[in-house]
Every structure is written in structure tokens, then in C-alpha cells.
Design an enzyme around this catalytic site. Structure first.
Site, PDB file in Angstrom:
ATOM      1  N   LEU A  48     -15.359   4.812  -3.128  1.00  0.00           N
ATOM      2  CA  LEU A  48     -14.368   4.864  -3.426  1.00  0.00           C
ATOM      3  C   LEU A  48     -13.764   3.489  -4.469  1.00  0.00           C
ATOM      4  O   LEU A  48     -14.040   2.036  -4.371  1.00  0.00           O
ATOM      5  CB  LEU A  48     -14.069   5.066  -1.971  1.00  0.00           C
ATOM      6  CG  LEU A  48     -12.526   4.171  -2.108  1.00  0.00           C
ATOM      7  CD1 LEU A  48     -11.961   4.434  -1.745  1.00  0.00           C
ATOM      8  CD2 LEU A  48     -12.516   3.333   0.148  1.00  0.00           C
TER       9      LEU A  48
ATOM     10  N   GLU B  25      -7.612   2.248  -2.712  1.00  0.00           N
ATOM     11  CA  GLU B  25      -5.815   2.468  -2.604  1.00  0.00           C
ATOM     12  C   GLU B  25      -4.845   0.667  -3.108  1.00  0.00           C
ATOM     13  O   GLU B  25      -4.409   0.505  -3.712  1.00  0.00           O
ATOM     14  CB  GLU B  25      -5.158   2.392  -2.004  1.00  0.00           C
ATOM     15  CG  GLU B  25      -3.778   3.326  -2.210  1.00  0.00           C
ATOM     16  CD  GLU B  25      -3.171   4.193  -0.764  1.00  0.00           C
ATOM     17  OE1 GLU B  25      -3.537   4.776  -0.734  1.00  0.00           O
ATOM     18  OE2 GLU B  25      -1.957   3.568  -0.444  1.00  0.00           O
TER      19      GLU B  25
ATOM     20  N   HIS C 254      -9.195  11.665  -1.386  1.00  0.00           N
ATOM     21  CA  HIS C 254      -8.922   9.916  -1.774  1.00  0.00           C
ATOM     22  C   HIS C 254      -8.115  10.134  -3.426  1.00  0.00           C
ATOM     23  O   HIS C 254      -9.234  10.838  -4.280  1.00  0.00           O
ATOM     24  CB  HIS C 254      -9.383   8.733  -1.139  1.00  0.00           C
ATOM     25  CG  HIS C 254      -8.706   7.230  -1.617  1.00  0.00           C
ATOM     26  ND1 HIS C 254      -8.747   6.797  -3.111  1.00  0.00           N
ATOM     27  CD2 HIS C 254      -8.839   6.653  -0.337  1.00  0.00           C
ATOM     28  CE1 HIS C 254      -8.085   6.236  -2.356  1.00  0.00           C
ATOM     29  NE2 HIS C 254      -8.251   5.296  -1.819  1.00  0.00           N
TER      30      HIS C 254
ATOM     31  N   HIS D 289     -12.761  11.377   1.615  1.00  0.00           N
ATOM     32  CA  HIS D 289     -12.293   9.885   2.568  1.00  0.00           C
ATOM     33  C   HIS D 289     -12.524  10.268   4.142  1.00  0.00           C
ATOM     34  O   HIS D 289     -12.849   9.478   4.665  1.00  0.00           O
ATOM     35  CB  HIS D 289     -11.468   9.781   1.769  1.00  0.00           C
ATOM     36  CG  HIS D 289     -11.737   8.807   1.724  1.00  0.00           C
ATOM     37  ND1 HIS D 289     -12.595   7.297   1.673  1.00  0.00           N
ATOM     38  CD2 HIS D 289     -10.019   7.745   2.519  1.00  0.00           C
ATOM     39  CE1 HIS D 289     -12.310   6.118   2.302  1.00  0.00           C
ATOM     40  NE2 HIS D 289     -10.407   6.048   2.630  1.00  0.00           N
TER      41      HIS D 289
ATOM     42  N   ARG E  65      -2.759  11.035   6.187  1.00  0.00           N
ATOM     43  CA  ARG E  65      -3.374   8.892   7.166  1.00  0.00           C
ATOM     44  C   ARG E  65      -2.538   8.226   6.116  1.00  0.00           C
ATOM     45  O   ARG E  65      -2.939   8.225   4.320  1.00  0.00           O
ATOM     46  CB  ARG E  65      -4.618   9.259   7.160  1.00  0.00           C
ATOM     47  CG  ARG E  65      -4.741   7.629   7.675  1.00  0.00           C
ATOM     48  CD  ARG E  65      -6.048   6.879   7.774  1.00  0.00           C
ATOM     49  NE  ARG E  65      -7.464   7.277   7.487  1.00  0.00           N
ATOM     50  CZ  ARG E  65      -7.491   5.863   6.385  1.00  0.00           C
ATOM     51  NH1 ARG E  65      -6.367   4.819   5.757  1.00  0.00           N
ATOM     52  NH2 ARG E  65      -8.931   6.100   5.043  1.00  0.00           N
TER      53      ARG E  65
ATOM     54  N   PHE F 216       0.673  -0.798   0.216  1.00  0.00           N
ATOM     55  CA  PHE F 216      -0.083   0.120   0.271  1.00  0.00           C
ATOM     56  C   PHE F 216       0.976   1.165   0.150  1.00  0.00           C
ATOM     57  O   PHE F 216       1.574   1.032   0.207  1.00  0.00           O
ATOM     58  CB  PHE F 216      -1.192  -0.241   1.200  1.00  0.00           C
ATOM     59  CG  PHE F 216      -2.331   0.224   1.305  1.00  0.00           C
ATOM     60  CD1 PHE F 216      -3.021  -1.313   0.575  1.00  0.00           C
ATOM     61  CD2 PHE F 216      -3.143   1.120   1.318  1.00  0.00           C
ATOM     62  CE1 PHE F 216      -3.913  -1.206  -0.286  1.00  0.00           C
ATOM     63  CE2 PHE F 216      -4.359   1.188   0.882  1.00  0.00           C
ATOM     64  CZ  PHE F 216      -5.217  -1.087   0.800  1.00  0.00           C
TER      65      PHE F 216
ATOM     66  N   GLN G  37      -7.992  14.284   4.572  1.00  0.00           N
ATOM     67  CA  GLN G  37      -7.774  13.160   2.874  1.00  0.00           C
ATOM     68  C   GLN G  37      -8.630  13.348   1.698  1.00  0.00           C
ATOM     69  O   GLN G  37      -9.878  12.541   2.261  1.00  0.00           O
ATOM     70  CB  GLN G  37      -7.583  11.415   3.581  1.00  0.00           C
ATOM     71  CG  GLN G  37      -6.873  10.824   2.622  1.00  0.00           C
ATOM     72  CD  GLN G  37      -6.416  10.208   3.451  1.00  0.00           C
ATOM     73  OE1 GLN G  37      -6.525   8.372   3.162  1.00  0.00           O
ATOM     74  NE2 GLN G  37      -5.052  10.091   3.635  1.00  0.00           N
TER      75      GLN G  37
ATOM     76  N   ARG H 211      -1.022   9.048   0.005  1.00  0.00           N
ATOM     77  CA  ARG H 211      -2.851  10.154  -0.775  1.00  0.00           C
ATOM     78  C   ARG H 211      -1.934  11.388  -1.313  1.00  0.00           C
ATOM     79  O   ARG H 211      -3.235  11.782  -1.758  1.00  0.00           O
ATOM     80  CB  ARG H 211      -3.534   9.593  -0.281  1.00  0.00           C
ATOM     81  CG  ARG H 211      -4.190   8.330  -0.268  1.00  0.00           C
ATOM     82  CD  ARG H 211      -4.687   7.125   1.045  1.00  0.00           C
ATOM     83  NE  ARG H 211      -5.184   6.149   0.192  1.00  0.00           N
ATOM     84  CZ  ARG H 211      -6.489   5.245   1.532  1.00  0.00           C
ATOM     85  NH1 ARG H 211      -7.244   5.687   2.420  1.00  0.00           N
ATOM     86  NH2 ARG H 211      -6.194   4.373   1.446  1.00  0.00           N
TER      87      ARG H 211
END
Lengths: 231, 587
Positions: free
Chosen positions: B252, B255, B242, B353, B398, B119, B240, B286
Site C-alpha cells: 500500500l 492516499e 486501492h 485492499h 469505503r 483525504f 475496494q 477510491r
């Protein structure tokens, strides 16, 4: 677009009725839920459950033109007008499209929907081969929307005694888990004229599941497990 | 008016992953706990998390918690508190194994261990090669986790109050928290739930933006109740975006798609992330990827008729990988973008997000606020975990899959802390006579309001204002106007009218109450964002493009009562290891 929607508010209505709505859609309105939210901006008393709007939370199950489904992943395009919306059949209506799901969850809880393994847990993970894990595919993805159980006549007639397709799918999810040790106990519970054997394989459950799962196949597998252990 | 009252050892508001992990700890300890949720527990928004749970298990590549800690500190753009980050990363393995023991259907490697995938922002050796750290159940990790936690709570006989909405926090003159007032949505009745410990696990609030990956229920109820009760909100400028929400729909796209090898393309078919993050490319943090995408669009390299989105390509992964590892994504892309990713790319755009800020807590889940002696005094009886809390482990940005970890670690930690605290506080404190007055007044106002504002119209105005004035890039003039505009929206939100007056399952009433809460969060966000004159993590100022550690290595505190801001230092000292001092953040 034209809609005909089941309305009932026990606070003021003697009995339920169907209300017609006609609304102009915006280009961004693609799913049935988008249209319902648009109706709600005009008539804030129309009541429904909704949350994720992407088909994973299971809130907005309803009966759409005679067939159970999730409003958020039902495309408006292709729906026959007026779109007839009713609450999920077979459960008591609280208000409008909102049903009382107590009985549905009671049945889900009855099958002990959790892993039972009395061994002391290891320091790290319990091992499970990819093949053993693959046995859970098509089972663990259930979102408890109740489309299947409320499409099942056996559940309509005996919601207090027949576990129903959703509960049985989860019963099999744990029977199929290589880590679970309660196979005998689980099968004992289901060995009953109602709990499991009210399923007459008419396939409504599999037919309506918005996640493409197959409760009927899972029920068949439970029956096979039961037959096997008696011989 | 007399209101029904019930007493519990602990009340938990919110039945997502954080609330249910805490509830489990309390129920298994034999405490009397009530868990309130606006929706049936498995409908909470944790259900929508896709990619995984970060934990340095080392099942695929060598890994350890210290590397994970470094990545998290760096990912936070050094705004994360390093004691809390060490605490979280050290416990990651344990909470993931625990979840596996509860029955979580993790995907498996050939050797039978938990499957892990790469990730963004994950590295080996403090910024070296890509790490493989996210423990996954296909692309349905949140769903599997939420159901597993619910199931375990069924086993533990946890008492749920389903379709109950908490209205206000109850505090006494000493400032101690004594429970909540709450609305039973089905009957319309208000009740006081008195508790020796009150835990908020109410999740996020990205519904303040028009384009959001969040569920309808994510309206920041816990934050607004906290703010109304006089406790500040922390770091609210950090949201955030995304990188990959479905263009037009906002849903969504994990990722995990890029973790499995997918990448982003602009209209020229260029893999543009190579220019912005030569090393990590599409797996940069991100905030970095979302800014790169926004820049591509701004400079005319967006795709489609309006050149306003980008493409996420994954067909080269092959049908087998997509079907096995990303089945949920494929389903979403087909339904919401009319694109089958096995054959064609998914149109995507950065989408609001996750809220890094929230209710200030320490790493035991205790809410902390400045009172008499310092900036972090414990508010007695009050706890918060998960997205609604700001520990802060995420700082200014994050990392993907750290949120599911956050709710497991701090849900458990808060549960343990409550068990300890309740041993000392064995009695319920006296409830003030006016405990529910403010909540009842809000409901009475809604019942009697005439010629008021339309809830959905004010809500639209709120979301559009936030989207236009407080997005991926932030501009001085837009923020200044934004503060005025959002204040006006908040004023209008106090004047809403609902036509539905039924007592039974009145969703119009719920939405009006939610709008109050959204307005509280939106104002806090705009005011905090305007004041921070630097760029850090997800807060990117056009007029102050660089991080300014001399002036801004500090947490924001927003007080609702007088819309005042205060600041407190970042906790740079970890629990046992050396501090990671701020340095340039390059991916």
C-alpha cells in the site's frame, strides 16, 4: 539460489541441524521472504513467522548470514550464498526459525509501556507542541521485532534482569512524552545495576535495527536524565 | 475425545484495532475476557494502516460530523446504512480524543492540536470544498494506533491468547453462540473457549486476490466460521481496490500522498484524473480513481514496458514534506519500487485492499440475521466489529480513513453492548456435546489425507481466479465462468494434503485451515457479484454500467449452506437527522 537453514522440530528431532536448499527464483522474488515462501511450497515443514511482508509488523525477524534482520525487507540481491538463516539468537527456539519471545515481551511490559497521566482528561485533546511531539520521533516507530535485543550480549546473558534495547527504547519513548507524568517512577524502576546499566554501549542494537532507530542513543538519554536528577 | 475447556465472560477473536478497542472496554469494566490472535497483537494488520483516522475535529478547516456523514453516505454509493453512519460520525471526535488521552502520538499543528490532512471524498458543506479531516501520525497512523491500544490493554491486564487460531463458532440448538473452538498453534492442542459473549474482530480477507495490499494473515477466518455456522454474509460483492498499490509488490501507498498534494500521471505525463473527476481530481473516491486508472491502462495509456501501471508523482511536495509527513511511504517506495519519491514518481496500480461486506451487524456490534420474524434478528451471544463486520457504514465503497474510525467506534460500542447484555445473561448456557466435532474432523482429515492437493497450488489458483474474474471491472461471461471455477477450487481446497504432521507450531496446518476460509469467502464473493446486475461503488459491471436504485438499493445476504442469496433493505433513516436520498454521485 542456495540456502542453509536451521531446522529443529522438538516433535521429532533430537537436536537442531542445518538443512541445505537450492531453489530457482522467479522474477517477482525480490526479498528474502519471497524465497522462503517459495521454499515452503516445496517443503511445507519449514516453519517461520510472517505477516505484513512490508516491514511494519515485525514478525519475520531472523538471523541472516550472521546478522539480525527482517526477511521481508532484506533484498535477495547481494546476499552471500549459501544464505545462512538461523533463529534470533539468545531466545529459546520453539521450532526452526521461530523463537519463544516471552522473555522479550516480559521486559517490554516491565517498563510500563503506556502513558501515565493522572489528571482528568480534557474534553478535547491534550495539547502538545510540534517540537514536543518531535521528541517522540525515532522512538514510537519500534515494531517489537526483537532484532536489537537479541543482538545484544547483555540481553543474552541476563534476559530476565536486563530490560534490553527494545524495552529501553520504549521506556524513553514515555519519558520523552510531554504528556507523561511518571518520570520519577520510571527512572526509579530503571535505576538498577541490571535493568538499565547492563548496557555497555556496544551499539549492536542500533547497528541492526531494521527501522533505522537508535536504541543506544535513547539509553544514553535515560542515563543522562538519571545523572541530572541526582545533581 | 475430551477436549480442554475454559470459561470466560467474553471471548474476542482478533487483536487488531477493533478487537483491542473492545477488549479494553471489557477489561476496564472488570470482565474476564480472552483475546485470541493468530499473531502477537501488534502484528495484526491494523499496523499497516497509514493515512489517518477520519473525525470532524475542525482543527484545520471548519468541519462537522453531519458533513462527514454526508460524505460517507455518498461515498458508500447510498448502500451504507444511515443510522450506523450517523452513529459513527457523531462519535468520531470522542474516540479520537480518547485515543489521544491513551497516549497516541498524533502529529501536531502549531497550536498543539491534532494534525489533520485532506483525504479522498471529504467535503465541507455537503459536497463543497475539500475538507481536512484525517487525524494522522505521519503515514504510520495504524501502527501508532495498534501499539497504543495494545499498551492500554497491557495497563488493563487484558488476557491474550497469542498465536491461537479460532477454528469454529459454537452454537446451540436455539442458534445462540456459546464460544469458539480454537487451536493453540504452538502446541497443536485444541481447546473450547466458552463465553457468554463472542466477538469476532478477525479483519479482512483480501488475500483472495493475487494482487493485494493485505498481510498474509488476512484470510477471512471470522467470515468463514460465521458462514459455516449458518449465519449469512452481507454485501460480499463489494471489495475496494486501492488506487495505489506498489506495482508488482502490492504494498500500500497511502492516499495521504494525494492528500498532501501528490497526483497520478499516465504515460503521456497527463494528470488524467482531471478528466474523470474535474472537481475532486485525485481525491475522488477510491472506486472512481481505481476505475479511471484501469481505463487508462486498458486504453493504452499505461506506463512502463508493458503499459500496465501508472505513476504517482510527489517530488513537487519537496523533501521536507515527504520526510516529515510521508516517511514510511518513502521507505516502502525505495525498498519495493527502487524509487525515491523525493526525486522520481512511484509506479502504482489498483490493488485489492478492503472488504466492505462481512458479517451483518447492527450499530451496537450485535450480529443480525434473518431467522423467524425479520431480516435483522439478533444472534444471541454473537458480535462482530471492524473489517470482518458489515454494519454497514461503508456500503459499496469505503472512504479512506473511515476504517480506523470504524474499528474505534464499533469496537467501543460492541464492548459497551456486551457489558449490558452480560448483566442480563449471568450464566453460561449448556455446551452441546458435539461443540468441537466439526473442527476436530477438519483437523483429523488433514492429518490422514493421502494423495491430496498442494495447499499453495490451490491457493494460487484461488487467487488467480478471483483476480481474473472479479476485479475492478466485472464482465457477465467472466463472472459466470468464475462461479464454476471458484466452486471447483473450493472443492479442491477440501482435499488438501500437508506433509508436515508435527504438533509443534505447524504453519502448514494453519495455512491449510486458512485456505478453507479463503475458499468460503471467495465463493461468497463470486456468487454475490454475479447476481448484482448493476454498478454501484466498487462493484462495476461492464454489462450494467449504471446504478439501479429501483432494483438494487438493497443489501445482499449469502448463505453458505446452499449458496443461496437473499436481500434486505438499506436502512435509509438516520437516527436524528434527515435522510440523504440517493442521487447521482459526482466528484
Amino acid at each position: 539460489m542456495k540456502f542453509s537453514i536451521y531446522r529443529f522440530d522438538p516433535d521429532k528431532d533430537e537436536k537442531p541441524y542445518m538443512q541445505d536448499y537450492e531453489i530457482a527464483l522467479e522474477p517477482a522474488d525480490r526479498m528474502l521472504l519471497d524465497a522462503l515462501i517459495r521454499i515452503k511450497t516445496v517443503d511445507d515443514s519449514l516453519s517461520l513467522r510472517r505477516s505484513c511482508r512490508e516491514g511494519v509488523c515485525g514478525s519475520d525477524a531472523m538471523n541472516i548470514n550472521g546478522r539480525n534482520g527482517l526477511a521481508c525487507i532484506t533484498p535477495l540481491k547481494g546476499l552471500k550464498e549459501p544464505v545462512e538463516l538461523r533463529p534470533l539468537p539468545g531466545l529459546p527456539v520453539i521450532r526452526d526459525l521461530i523463537v519463544d519471545m516471552t522473555q522479550f515481551f516480559k521486559q517490554y511490559h516491565s517498563i510500563k509501556p503506556y502513558l501515565i497521566n493522572e489528571d482528568p482528561p480534557p474534553e478535547t485533546e491534550r495539547l502538545q507542541s510540534p517540537e514536543e511531539r518531535a521528541e517522540l520521533d525515532g522512538l514510537y516507530e519500534c515494531i517489537l521485532c526483537a532484532c536489537c535485543s537479541t543482538a545484544c550480549p547483555s540481553f543474552w546473558w541476563n534476559p530476565d534482569k536486563y530490560v534490553g534495547p527494545a524495552g529501553l527504547l520504549q521506556a524513553y519513548r514515555f519519558l520523552a512524552d510531554s504528556r507523561d507524568q511518571a518520570t520519577a517512577e520510571r527512572l526509579d524502576y530503571l535505576e538498577d545495576p541490571y535493568r538499565l546499566f547492563r548496557c555497555h554501549s556496544i551499539m549492536n542494537c542500533t547497528d541492526v535495527c531494521p527501522k533505522g532507530l537508535n536504541p543506544m542513543e535513547a539509553i544514553g538519554r535515560i542515563k543522562t536524565m538519571m545523572t541530572k536528577r541526582t545533581i | 475425545m475430551t477436549i480442554a475447556r475454559r470459561k470466560f465472560d467474553a471471548v474476542i477473536v482478533g487483536a487488531g484495532g477493533g478487537g483491542m478497542r473492545a477488549a479494553l472496554q471489557l477489561s476496564e469494566a472488570g470482565l474476564k475476557v480472552a483475546v485470541l490472535s493468530k499473531v502477537f497483537p501488534t502484528r495484526s494488520h491494523t499496523v499497516a494502516a497509514q493515512g489517518g483516522i477520519a473525525a470532524a475535529l475542525g482543527n484545520v478547516t471548519e468541519d462537522n460530523w453531519h458533513w462527514h456523514m454526508y460524505d460517507t453516505v455518498k461515498g458508500s454509493d447510498y448502500l451504507g446504512d444511515q443510522d450506523a453512519i450517523e452513529f459513527m460520525c457523531r462519535q468520531a471526535g470522542e474516540v479520537v480524543y480518547e485515543l489521544e488521552h491513551y497516549g497516541m502520538p498524533f502529529d501536531r499543528l502549531e497550536n498543539g492540536k491534532i494534525y489533520q490532512r485532506p483525504f479522498g471524498g471529504q467535503s465541507q458543506n455537503f459536497g463543497g470544498a475539500q475538507a481536512t479531516r484525517s487525524c494522522a501520525v505521519a503515514d504510520r497512523t495504524g501502527h501508532a494506533m495498534l501499539h497504543t491500544l495494545y499498551q492500554r490493554n497491557v495497563r488493563a491486564n487484558t488476557q491474550f491468547f497469542v498465536e491461537w487460531m479460532a477454528l469454529d463458532l459454537i452454537r446451540d440448538e436455539q442458534g445462540d453462540v456459546l464460544g469458539v473452538s480454537a487451536l493453540d498453534i504452538e502446541t497443536g492442542e485444541v481447546m473450547i473457549l466458552q463465553a457468554r459473549a463472542t466477538l469476532f474482530a478477525t479483519g479482512g480477507a483480501a488475500r483472495i486476490f493475487s494482487a493485494s495490499t493485505n498481510a498474509f494473515i488476512n484470510t477471512g477466518d471470522g467470515l468463514a466460521m460465521t458462514a459455516r455456522a449458518g449465519v449469512p454474509l452481507q454485501d460480499m460483492e463489494f471489495w475496494q481496490f486501492h488506487p495505489t498499490g506498489v506495482y508488482g509488490a502490492g504494498i500500500l501507498i497511502s492516499e495521504a500522498v494525494r492528500g498532501e498534494g501528490g497526483y497520478l500521471l499516465n504515460k503521456d505525463g497527463e494528470r488524467f484524473m482531471e478528466r474523470y473527476a474535474p472537481h475532486a481530481k485525485d481525491l475522488a473516491s477510491r472506486d472512481v480513481v481505481s476505475r479511471a486508472m484501469t481505463t487508462e491502462i486498458k486504453e493504452g495509456r499505461g506506463c512502463g514496458r508493458d503499459a500496465d501501471h501508472l505513476l504517482l508523482k510527489l517530488d513537487h511536495l519537496g523533501a521536507d514534506v515527504i520526510k516529515a509527513r510521508l516517511p514510511g511511504i518513502r521507505e516502502i517506495a525505495i525498498k519495493f519500487a527502487h524509487a525515491d519519491p523525493i526525486r522520481e514518481p512511484i509506479p502504482v496500480v489498483p490493488t485489492a485492499h478492503y472488504m466492505m461486506g462481512g458479517i451483518p451487524t447492527n450499530f451496537h456490534g450485535q450480529v443480525v440475521a434473518p431467522y423467524k420474524t425479520g431480516p435483522e434478528e439478533v444472534v444471541q451471544g454473537f458480535y462482530a466489529v471492524g473489517e470482518c463486520a458489515c454494519v454497514s457504514v461503508h456500503g459499496a465503497n469505503r472512504l479512506g480513513t473511515n476504517s480506523l474510525l470504524d474499528i474505534l467506534v464499533f469496537g467501543r460500542a460492541a464492548g459497551n453492548q456486551i457489558i449490558e447484555d452480560l448483566k442480563r445473561n449471568s450464566h453460561h448456557k449448556h455446551l452441546p456435546g458435539d461443540a468441537a466435532d466439526k473442527a476436530l474432523a477438519r483437523l483429523a482429515r488433514l492429518d490422514s489425507q493421502k494423495d491430496g492437493e498442494n495447499v499453495s497450488q490451490v491457493g494460487d489458483m484461488l487467487r488467480k481466479t478471483m483476480q481474473a474474474h472479479c476485479g475492478v471491472f466485472r464482465f457477465a461471461d467472466l463472472l459466470k465462468q468464475g462461479v464454476d471455477k471458484i466452486s471447483e477450487v473450493a472443492q479442491r481446497a477440501r482435499n488438501t494434503e500437508i506433509r508436515d504432521k508435527s504438533r509443534v507450531f505447524n504453519t502448514a496446518r494453519v495455512e491449510a485451515l486458512e485456505l478453507d476460509n479463503l475458499a468460503e469467502v471467495a465463493v461468497a464473493t463470486m456468487i454475490s457479484a454475479r447476481a448484482r446486475t448493476e454498478s454501484r461503488g466498487a462493484h462495476a459491471r461492464d454489462d450494467f454500467p449504471y446504478r439501479d436504485d429501483d432494483k438494487w438499493l438493497k443489501h445482499t445476504l449469502y448463505f453458505s449452506e446452499d449458496r443461496r442469496l437473499d436481500y434486505k433493505p438499506v436502512r435509509l433513516k438516520p437516527l436524528t437527522v434527515e435522510s440523504f436520498p440517493p442521487k447521482a454521485r459526482i466528484y
